[in-house]
Design a protein around this motif. Structure first.
Motif, PDB file in Angstrom:
ATOM      1  N   PHE A   1      50.063   8.768  51.983  1.00  0.00           N
ATOM      2  CA  PHE A   1      50.837   8.778  50.755  1.00  0.00           C
ATOM      3  C   PHE A   1      52.297   9.106  51.055  1.00  0.00           C
ATOM      4  CE2 PHE A   1      46.590  10.625  49.655  1.00  0.00           C
ATOM      5  CZ  PHE A   1      46.080   9.473  49.079  1.00  0.00           C
ATOM      6  N   PRO A   2      53.178   8.934  50.058  1.00  0.00           N
ATOM      7  CA  PRO A   2      54.561   9.391  50.246  1.00  0.00           C
ATOM      8  C   PRO A   2      54.614  10.917  50.385  1.00  0.00           C
ATOM      9  CG  PRO A   2      54.380   7.884  48.373  1.00  0.00           C
ATOM     10  CD  PRO A   2      52.976   8.245  48.781  1.00  0.00           C
ATOM     11  N   ASN A   3      55.719  11.419  50.957  1.00  0.00           N
ATOM     12  CA  ASN A   3      55.940  12.867  50.949  1.00  0.00           C
ATOM     13  C   ASN A   3      56.185  13.308  49.513  1.00  0.00           C
ATOM     14  OD1 ASN A   3      55.763  12.886  53.718  1.00  0.00           O
ATOM     15  ND2 ASN A   3      57.970  12.775  54.028  1.00  0.00           N
ATOM     16  N   VAL A   4      55.628  14.447  49.145  1.00  0.00           N
ATOM     17  CA  VAL A   4      55.649  14.880  47.748  1.00  0.00           C
ATOM     18  C   VAL A   4      56.425  16.184  47.601  1.00  0.00           C
ATOM     19  CG1 VAL A   4      54.248  15.467  45.743  1.00  0.00           C
ATOM     20  CG2 VAL A   4      53.428  13.769  47.379  1.00  0.00           C
ATOM     21  N   TYR A   5      57.345  16.167  46.657  1.00  0.00           N
ATOM     22  CA  TYR A   5      58.177  17.333  46.354  1.00  0.00           C
ATOM     23  C   TYR A   5      58.009  17.711  44.887  1.00  0.00           C
ATOM     24  CZ  TYR A   5      60.630  16.454  50.748  1.00  0.00           C
ATOM     25  OH  TYR A   5      60.930  16.273  52.075  1.00  0.00           O
ATOM     26  N   VAL A   6      58.173  18.999  44.595  1.00  0.00           N
ATOM     27  CA  VAL A   6      58.251  19.444  43.211  1.00  0.00           C
ATOM     28  C   VAL A   6      59.600  18.991  42.647  1.00  0.00           C
ATOM     29  CG1 VAL A   6      58.218  21.426  41.660  1.00  0.00           C
ATOM     30  CG2 VAL A   6      56.820  21.450  43.745  1.00  0.00           C
ATOM     31  N   ARG A   7      59.570  18.374  41.478  1.00  0.00           N
ATOM     32  CA  ARG A   7      60.800  17.869  40.850  1.00  0.00           C
ATOM     33  C   ARG A   7      61.508  19.025  40.153  1.00  0.00           C
ATOM     34  NH1 ARG A   7      62.401  12.676  39.053  1.00  0.00           N
ATOM     35  NH2 ARG A   7      60.355  11.801  39.611  1.00  0.00           N
ATOM     36  N   ILE A   8      62.592  19.514  40.747  1.00  0.00           N
ATOM     37  CA  ILE A   8      63.259  20.733  40.273  1.00  0.00           C
ATOM     38  C   ILE A   8      63.802  20.587  38.859  1.00  0.00           C
ATOM     39  CG2 ILE A   8      65.264  22.241  40.648  1.00  0.00           C
ATOM     40  CD1 ILE A   8      62.926  22.853  42.445  1.00  0.00           C
ATOM     41  N   ARG A   9      64.326  19.428  38.520  1.00  0.00           N
ATOM     42  CA  ARG A   9      64.962  19.257  37.209  1.00  0.00           C
ATOM     43  C   ARG A   9      63.996  19.579  36.068  1.00  0.00           C
ATOM     44  NH1 ARG A   9      66.752  15.033  33.584  1.00  0.00           N
ATOM     45  NH2 ARG A   9      68.916  15.385  32.951  1.00  0.00           N
ATOM     46  N   THR A  10      62.722  19.266  36.248  1.00  0.00           N
ATOM     47  CA  THR A  10      61.720  19.552  35.225  1.00  0.00           C
ATOM     48  C   THR A  10      61.589  21.041  34.966  1.00  0.00           C
ATOM     49  OG1 THR A  10      60.466  17.566  35.776  1.00  0.00           O
ATOM     50  CG2 THR A  10      59.255  19.332  34.671  1.00  0.00           C
ATOM     51  N   TYR A  11      61.839  21.836  35.990  1.00  0.00           N
ATOM     52  CA  TYR A  11      61.574  23.272  35.907  1.00  0.00           C
ATOM     53  C   TYR A  11      62.823  24.117  35.647  1.00  0.00           C
ATOM     54  CZ  TYR A  11      57.030  21.909  37.691  1.00  0.00           C
ATOM     55  OH  TYR A  11      55.800  21.327  37.834  1.00  0.00           O
ATOM     56  N   LEU A  12      63.931  23.469  35.333  1.00  0.00           N
ATOM     57  CA  LEU A  12      65.170  24.215  35.101  1.00  0.00           C
ATOM     58  C   LEU A  12      65.032  25.261  33.988  1.00  0.00           C
ATOM     59  CD1 LEU A  12      67.956  21.498  35.551  1.00  0.00           C
ATOM     60  CD2 LEU A  12      67.286  23.315  37.134  1.00  0.00           C
ATOM     61  N   PRO A  13      64.388  24.952  32.851  1.00  0.00           N
ATOM     62  CA  PRO A  13      64.250  25.999  31.824  1.00  0.00           C
ATOM     63  C   PRO A  13      63.518  27.241  32.340  1.00  0.00           C
ATOM     64  CG  PRO A  13      63.801  23.847  30.889  1.00  0.00           C
ATOM     65  CD  PRO A  13      63.894  23.645  32.381  1.00  0.00           C
ATOM     66  N   TRP A  14      62.430  27.025  33.095  1.00  0.00           N
ATOM     67  CA  TRP A  14      61.696  28.178  33.631  1.00  0.00           C
ATOM     68  C   TRP A  14      62.537  28.934  34.647  1.00  0.00           C
ATOM     69  CZ3 TRP A  14      59.578  28.724  38.753  1.00  0.00           C
ATOM     70  CH2 TRP A  14      58.840  29.899  38.924  1.00  0.00           C
ATOM     71  N   ILE A  15      63.172  28.217  35.555  1.00  0.00           N
ATOM     72  CA  ILE A  15      63.996  28.862  36.578  1.00  0.00           C
ATOM     73  C   ILE A  15      65.088  29.706  35.932  1.00  0.00           C
ATOM     74  CG2 ILE A  15      65.686  28.427  38.423  1.00  0.00           C
ATOM     75  CD1 ILE A  15      64.012  25.899  39.117  1.00  0.00           C
ATOM     76  N   ARG A  16      65.790  29.131  34.989  1.00  0.00           N
ATOM     77  CA  ARG A  16      66.902  29.856  34.340  1.00  0.00           C
ATOM     78  C   ARG A  16      66.414  31.041  33.531  1.00  0.00           C
ATOM     79  NH1 ARG A  16      69.740  24.096  33.137  1.00  0.00           N
ATOM     80  NH2 ARG A  16      71.173  24.090  34.943  1.00  0.00           N
ATOM     81  N   SER A  17      65.229  30.925  32.930  1.00  0.00           N
ATOM     82  CA  SER A  17      64.701  32.045  32.142  1.00  0.00           C
ATOM     83  C   SER A  17      64.360  33.247  33.019  1.00  0.00           C
ATOM     84  CB  SER A  17      63.460  31.604  31.370  1.00  0.00           C
ATOM     85  OG  SER A  17      62.340  31.398  32.240  1.00  0.00           O
ATOM     86  N   VAL A  18      64.056  32.973  34.286  1.00  0.00           N
ATOM     87  CA  VAL A  18      63.679  34.065  35.199  1.00  0.00           C
ATOM     88  C   VAL A  18      64.904  34.639  35.901  1.00  0.00           C
ATOM     89  CG1 VAL A  18      62.419  34.645  37.302  1.00  0.00           C
ATOM     90  CG2 VAL A  18      61.360  33.172  35.574  1.00  0.00           C
ATOM     91  N   VAL A  19      65.749  33.772  36.451  1.00  0.00           N
ATOM     92  CA  VAL A  19      66.843  34.271  37.293  1.00  0.00           C
ATOM     93  C   VAL A  19      68.001  34.843  36.484  1.00  0.00           C
ATOM     94  CG1 VAL A  19      66.252  32.621  39.103  1.00  0.00           C
ATOM     95  CG2 VAL A  19      68.068  32.062  37.484  1.00  0.00           C
ATOM     96  N   ILE A  20      68.058  34.534  35.192  1.00  0.00           N
ATOM     97  CA  ILE A  20      69.054  35.153  34.331  1.00  0.00           C
ATOM     98  C   ILE A  20      68.329  36.135  33.431  1.00  0.00           C
ATOM     99  CG2 ILE A  20      70.898  34.774  32.629  1.00  0.00           C
ATOM    100  CD1 ILE A  20      71.094  31.920  33.657  1.00  0.00           C
ATOM    101  N   GLU A  21      68.067  37.309  33.979  1.00  0.00           N
ATOM    102  CA  GLU A  21      67.250  38.306  33.258  1.00  0.00           C
ATOM    103  C   GLU A  21      68.115  39.084  32.265  1.00  0.00           C
ATOM    104  OE1 GLU A  21      63.806  39.636  36.281  1.00  0.00           O
ATOM    105  OE2 GLU A  21      65.822  40.287  36.845  1.00  0.00           O
TER     106      GLU A  21
END
Length: 254
Positions: free
Chosen positions: A234-254
Motif C-alpha cells: 500500500f502507499p505510505n500512510v500519514y495522519v492528516r494534520i489539518r483534520t486535527y487542528l481544532p483538537w491540537i489547538r484546544s490542547v496546546v493553548i491551555e
C-alpha cells in the motif's frame, strides 16, 4: 494482506519501550537533512534510546504518534532536540510533564494516531537551530511535492544500533482514489479526513523513517502529516494534520 498481518507490523515491545516497525518504501533514498532545515525535529527517547520522532509545535508542546507513547508514562520518556545529530553534546534532553493521546485513538485500526507531549520546561528557540513547525493552511493536493523527515534506523538486525542523523526524502502525495482503494480494508474509518498517502515503489526499498516522523509540504514548509503506518502493498500512510487542528489547538493553548 490480512488485518492481523498489518497489525503485527506495529507490535510494541513494551518491556523495551520500543515499537517494531518495518521499512517504509520510498520513491527516493533518504539523505542527511541540511542543517538549516527541519529545525522542529525532536527525538522521543526511553532509557536514552530513540523510540520515535517528535515535532516541536511551540515552546511547551511536541506532537508524535499515539502508538509511540500510549504504552509509556511521563517518567519513562524524554524529548531530545537541538541538533540534526543525536550524539552531539549540545542536544537538550527535556523531561515530560504530560502526555495526551487523542481521545479516539484506536490501536487496531491506527485511527486518530496522534499524541501531544508537554515538556517540563520551555523549549529554547534559536533561529538557526531550533524552531517550531508551521501548521497547515490548506489541504494537500494530488502530486504535491512533500518532504518526509525523520530519524533513520541503520541496521534493523542490530538492536543496539540507533538512528543518529536526521534524514529526509522527497516524494509526492497520492490521489485520494488510490489511497482510499488501497486502504479499503480499514472499516469504520474515514480515510479522506484521517489519512494522507504518499507514493511508493516496490522496486525501491530504503531504511525506514520512524514512527511519528513528519511529512512537510515542500512548497509552503508546513507540517501536513505524521507517519502512522505502512505496508509494502500500500502507499505510505500519514495522519492528516489539518483534520486535527481544532483538537491540537484546544490542547496546546491551555
Amino acid at each position: 494482506m490480512t488485518l492481523s498481518k498489518l497489525i503485527l507490523l506495529w507490535i510494541c515491545t513494551v518491556s523495551m519501550a520500543k515499537c517494531s516497525v518495518a521499512r517504509f518504501i520510498h520513491a527516493k533514498a533518504n539523505v542527511a537533512a541540511p542543517s538549516h532545515k527541519f529545525l522542529f525535529a525532536a527525538s522521543i527517547t526511553s532509557a536514552s534510546e530513540h523510540i520515535c520522532s517528535g515535532i516541536i509545535l511551540n515552546k511547551r508542546w511536541v506532537i508524535s504518534s499515539a502508538l509511540c507513547v500510549s504504552q509509556n508514562t511521563v517518567s519513562t520518556l524524554h524529548v531530545r532536540y537541538g541538533s540534526h545529530n543525536r550524539t552531539y553534546n549540545e542536544i537538550v534532553n527535556e523531561d515530560i510533564e504530560k502526555i495526551i493521546v487523542h481521545p479516539h485513538f484506536k490501536q487496531k485500526m491506527l485511527a486518530n494516531n496522534l499524541a501531544l507531549i508537554k515538556v517540563s520546561n520551555d523549549i529554547r528557540f534559536i533561529p538557526t537551530v531550533v524552531q517550531a513547525a508551521t501548521l497547515p493552511t490548506k489541504k494537500p493536493a494530488e502530486n504535491d511535492m512533500v518532504d518526509a523527515v525523520g530519524w533513520e534506523k541503520i541496521d534493523e538486525t542490530n538492536q543496539s544500533d540507533t538512528p543518529e542523523i536526521l534524514k529526509y526524502h522527497q516524494t509526492k502525495v497520492t490521489g485520494l482514489d488510490t489511497c482510499s482503494i488501497n486502504l479499503s480494508h480499514l472499516y469504520d474509518v474515514d480515510i479522506d479526513t484521517q489519512f494522507l498517502c504518499t507514493n511508493t515503489t516496490i522496486e525501491d526499498t530504503f531504511p525506514e523513517l520512524d514512527n511519528g516522523s513528519a511529512l512537510i509540504s515542500a512548497e509552503k514548509n508546513e507540517l501536513i502529516g505524521i507517519a502512522s503506518w505502512y505496508d509494502e502493498e500500500f502507499p505510505n500512510v500519514y495522519v492528516r494534520i489539518r483534520t486535527y487542528l481544532p483538537w491540537i489547538r484546544s490542547v496546546v493553548i491551555e
